[in-house]
Design an enzyme around this catalytic site. Structure first.
Site, PDB file in Angstrom:
ATOM      1  N   ASN A 147      39.321  49.204  47.471  1.00  0.00           N
ATOM      2  CA  ASN A 147      40.756  49.334  47.190  1.00  0.00           C
ATOM      3  C   ASN A 147      41.209  50.734  47.598  1.00  0.00           C
ATOM      4  OD1 ASN A 147      43.120  50.237  45.429  1.00  0.00           O
ATOM      5  ND2 ASN A 147      43.107  48.045  45.068  1.00  0.00           N
TER       6      ASN A 147
ATOM      7  N   SER B  70      44.086  44.493  48.145  1.00  0.00           N
ATOM      8  CA  SER B  70      45.406  44.987  47.765  1.00  0.00           C
ATOM      9  C   SER B  70      45.705  44.395  46.393  1.00  0.00           C
ATOM     10  CB  SER B  70      46.452  44.526  48.786  1.00  0.00           C
ATOM     11  OG  SER B  70      47.641  45.256  48.605  1.00  0.00           O
ATOM     12  N   GLU B  71      45.985  45.256  45.406  1.00  0.00           N
ATOM     13  CA  GLU B  71      46.015  44.759  44.028  1.00  0.00           C
ATOM     14  C   GLU B  71      47.182  43.819  43.743  1.00  0.00           C
ATOM     15  OE1 GLU B  71      46.146  47.995  44.879  1.00  0.00           O
ATOM     16  OE2 GLU B  71      47.498  49.145  43.580  1.00  0.00           O
ATOM     17  N   ASN B  72      48.137  43.717  44.678  1.00  0.00           N
ATOM     18  CA  ASN B  72      49.194  42.732  44.476  1.00  0.00           C
ATOM     19  C   ASN B  72      48.763  41.335  44.927  1.00  0.00           C
ATOM     20  OD1 ASN B  72      49.269  43.961  47.085  1.00  0.00           O
ATOM     21  ND2 ASN B  72      51.220  42.986  47.484  1.00  0.00           N
TER      22      ASN B  72
ATOM     23  N   SER C  51      43.651  39.367  40.422  1.00  0.00           N
ATOM     24  CA  SER C  51      43.406  40.598  41.164  1.00  0.00           C
ATOM     25  C   SER C  51      42.808  41.682  40.262  1.00  0.00           C
ATOM     26  CB  SER C  51      44.717  41.092  41.773  1.00  0.00           C
ATOM     27  OG  SER C  51      44.502  42.271  42.488  1.00  0.00           O
TER      28      SER C  51
END
Lengths: 232, 219
Positions: B22, B45-47, B87
Site C-alpha cells: 500500500n 488501494s484502500e478504496n 479492504s
C-alpha cells in the site's frame, strides 16, 4: 419477487425528515448518490447527521448539502477538499467526528450485521482511543469500537434489478454495500435498472434484502476530483 | 540531499518479489515508478482495489476507477475490486506486506505523527491509523527536516500521533535509518555527499552511527 421500484429521487427522499441520521455511499466523489443528494436539496431539511467517508467538494456531493446548511454533524474519515466545510467547522455551525477509515467501514459493517461492538488495533495510543475500552489479546492492544446505524442509507450502484439486487462498478463500490445493510431504510439509485431475473445471481454484490426502494437515476455527472492521465 | 524522486527510487529497493503493497499519498506514490520490472508485486488501494496500474490515457479515463488520492487510474491484469470493509480487513489482517507512507514526525521508538497539526484545519486521518496499526512492515518517506529546518526525527513526537511503535525504516533526503527494537535511529546509509555528522546535527532523537556507513547507490 418483491418489487422495490419507485419512480425517482424525489419520491425516494420524501420521508426523510430534519434531524435524521443518514449514511451516504462514496469515496471522494466516486460512487456517491448524486440523484438523492440533488433531491434532498429541494427539501427544507436541517439538523441532519451525515455518515460518509468524505464531505464532497464545495459545489458537488455533500458539499451542496453543507452550503444549504442542512447538516449539523459529519462523521467521516477525511474531509479535506471543502472550503465551506472548513468555514462552518471553524465558526462552530458544524460538528465533525473523524474516524479512522477502516474503523468507519467496520463500524458500518457491524451495524448492518448485528454486531454491536468489536475490537480493532487502529487508534490505540492516539486521540481516537481516548475514553474507549482497551483490551489486550495475545500481547497486543485493541480498542473497543461500536456499530453505526442510520435512519436512511443512500447508496449508488451501477446496475440493479426491481428486487433491489445491486452490482457496483470499479472503485465506486467502496462504502455502499455496508451502508446498504446498515440503514433502517435503504434507498438505492442505479445507472441501469432491469427486471428481476436479468442480473446473474452469481454477480450480485448487495442482495436485495437490504434495499427498501430502488430507482433508475438520471443525468449522472460522475465528477472527477483528480483527473490524472498519461500521454501515450 | 535527495529529491523526492530519489527518495522514492531508494525506497523501491526495499521492495521484494511477491509483496502486496500500500502506497500513501505524496512521495510514496512516486515509488511505483521505480519498482524493477522483474519484480511481481501488487499495489493495493484502500478504496477497494488490488492491482493499481498506470494513470489512464485520455480515452481510458473512468470516473469509477480512482486511487485513494482520488486520482484516475487503471487496473493491471489480474486485478480485484472489493468494498472498504474488505479492504481494511486485508490491511488489519496483516495480508498487506508493506506500507509506505509520509510523516510529519517519527520518534526514536517508532511512533509516527502524520494527521493533525493543532491550530490548523484538521482534515482527518483517512486510512493511516488502520494501516500503521497492522501492516507487517512500515517504511516512512519524508524530508529529514521541516521547512523551518527543525528535525522531524525526534526523541518523542510533539504532534498528535497516528500510531505507536510501528515504524521500522525511514528514508529521508539525507539518510536511510532503521529504528532499533530497543529504541534509537540506526544510520544505515547516507545520501551521496552527506556526512554522518551532518545527519547527526539534523537528528534530534538518538542516532546510532556504525563505524562504516555507506552512501546510497543508484543505478
Amino acid at each position: 419477487m418483491i418489487n422495490k421500484t419507485i419512480k425517482n429521487a424525489e419520491e425516494a427522499v420524501k420521508d426523510i425528515g430534519s434531524h435524521s441520521v443518514l449514511m451516504l455511499g462514496g469515496f471522494g466523489l466516486c460512487g456517491i448518490p448524486e440523484n438523492c443528494i440533488a433531491a434532498l436539496l429541494e427539501r427544507p431539511l436541517k439538523g441532519l447527521t451525515c455518515i460518509s467517508n468524505n464531505a464532497g467538494v464545495d459545489d458537488f456531493g455533500i458539499g451542496l448539502m453543507l452550503k444549504e446548511k442542512m447538516v449539523k454533524k459529519m462523521i467521516s474519515s477525511y474531509v479535506g477538499e471543502n472550503k465551506e466545510f472548513e468555514r462552518q467547522l471553524l465558526s462552530g455551525e458544524l460538528e465533525v467526528e473523524l474516524i479512522p477509515q477502516g474503523t468507519l467501514a467496520e463500524r458500518i459493517r457491524a451495524g448492518g450485521a448485528g454486531i454491536p461492538a468489536f475490537f480493532t488495533p487502529a487508534g490505540v495510543g492516539t486521540e481516537v482511543g481516548e475514553g474507549k475500552e482497551i483490551r489486550e489479546f495475545d500481547g497486543k492492544l485493541y480498542l473497543l469500537e461500536r456499530w453505526l446505524r442510520a435512519d436512511f442509507s443512500l447508496v449508488k450502484a451501477w446496475k440493479g434489478d426491481t428486487a433491489g439486487n445491486l452490482i457496483y462498478k470499479g472503485t465506486a463500490r467502496n462504502f455502499n454495500p455496508m451502508m446498504a445493510a446498515a440503514g433502517r431504510i435503504t434507498i438505492a439509485e442505479v445507472e441501469e435498472l432491469v427486471p428481476a431475473g436479468e442480473l446473474d445471481p452469481n454477480a450480485i454484490h448487495t442482495p436485495g434484502i437490504y434495499v427498501k426502494y430502488i430507482f433508475q437515476g438520471s443525468n449522472y455527472e460522475k465528477r472527477i476530483e483528480q483527473r490524472t492521465i498519461r500521454k501515450t | 540531499m535527495l529529491s523526492k524522486e530519489k527518495i522514492a527510487q531508494r525506497i523501491a529497493k526495499e521492495i521484494k518479489n511477491g509483496q502486496y503493497i500500500n502506497l500513501g499519498i505524496g512521495i510514496p506514490t512516486l515509488v511505483a515508478n521505480y519498482i524493477p520490472d522483474e519484480l511481481e508485486v501488487v499495489l493495493q488501494s484502500e478504496n477497494g482495489l488490488l492491482g493499481i496500474g498506470s494513470f489512464p490515457t485520455e480515452d481510458q479515463v473512468d470516473a469509477d476507477l480512482i486511487n485513494a488520492g482520488k486520482q484516475t487510474i487503471s487496473m493491471v491484469k489480474g486485478s480485484a475490486l472489493f468494498d472498504s470493509a474488505e479492504s481494511f480487513g486485508m490491511i488489519r489482517g496483516g495480508h498487506v506486506h508493506l506500507t509506505i507512507l509520509g510523516a510529519m514526525e517519527v520518534s526514536e521508538n517508532g511512533d509516527i505523527s502524520n494527521w493533525k497539526i493543532p491550530g490548523k484545519m484538521v482534515k482527518g486521518m483517512g486510512g493511516a491509523m488502520d494501516l500503521v496499526s497492522a501492516a507487517r512492515q512500515i517504511i516512512v518517506a519524508m524530508q529529514h527536516c521541516s521547512n523551518e529546518g527543525k528535525s522531524k526525527l525526534l526523541k518523542e513526537c510533539r504532534l498528535p500521533i497516528t500510531g505507536v511503535k510501528c515504524v521500522r525504516k525511514i528514508v529521508t533526503d539525507l539518510a536511510v535509518l532503521e529504528i532499533l527494537p530497543e529504541g534509537g535511529f540506526k544510520l544505515i546509509e547516507r545520501a551521496p555527499g552527506v556526512s554522518a555528522s551532518t545527519i547527526q546535527e539534523k537528528t534530534e532523537g538518538k542516532l546510532i552511527i556504525p563505524s562504516e556507513v555507506p552512501e546510497m547507490e543508484f543505478e
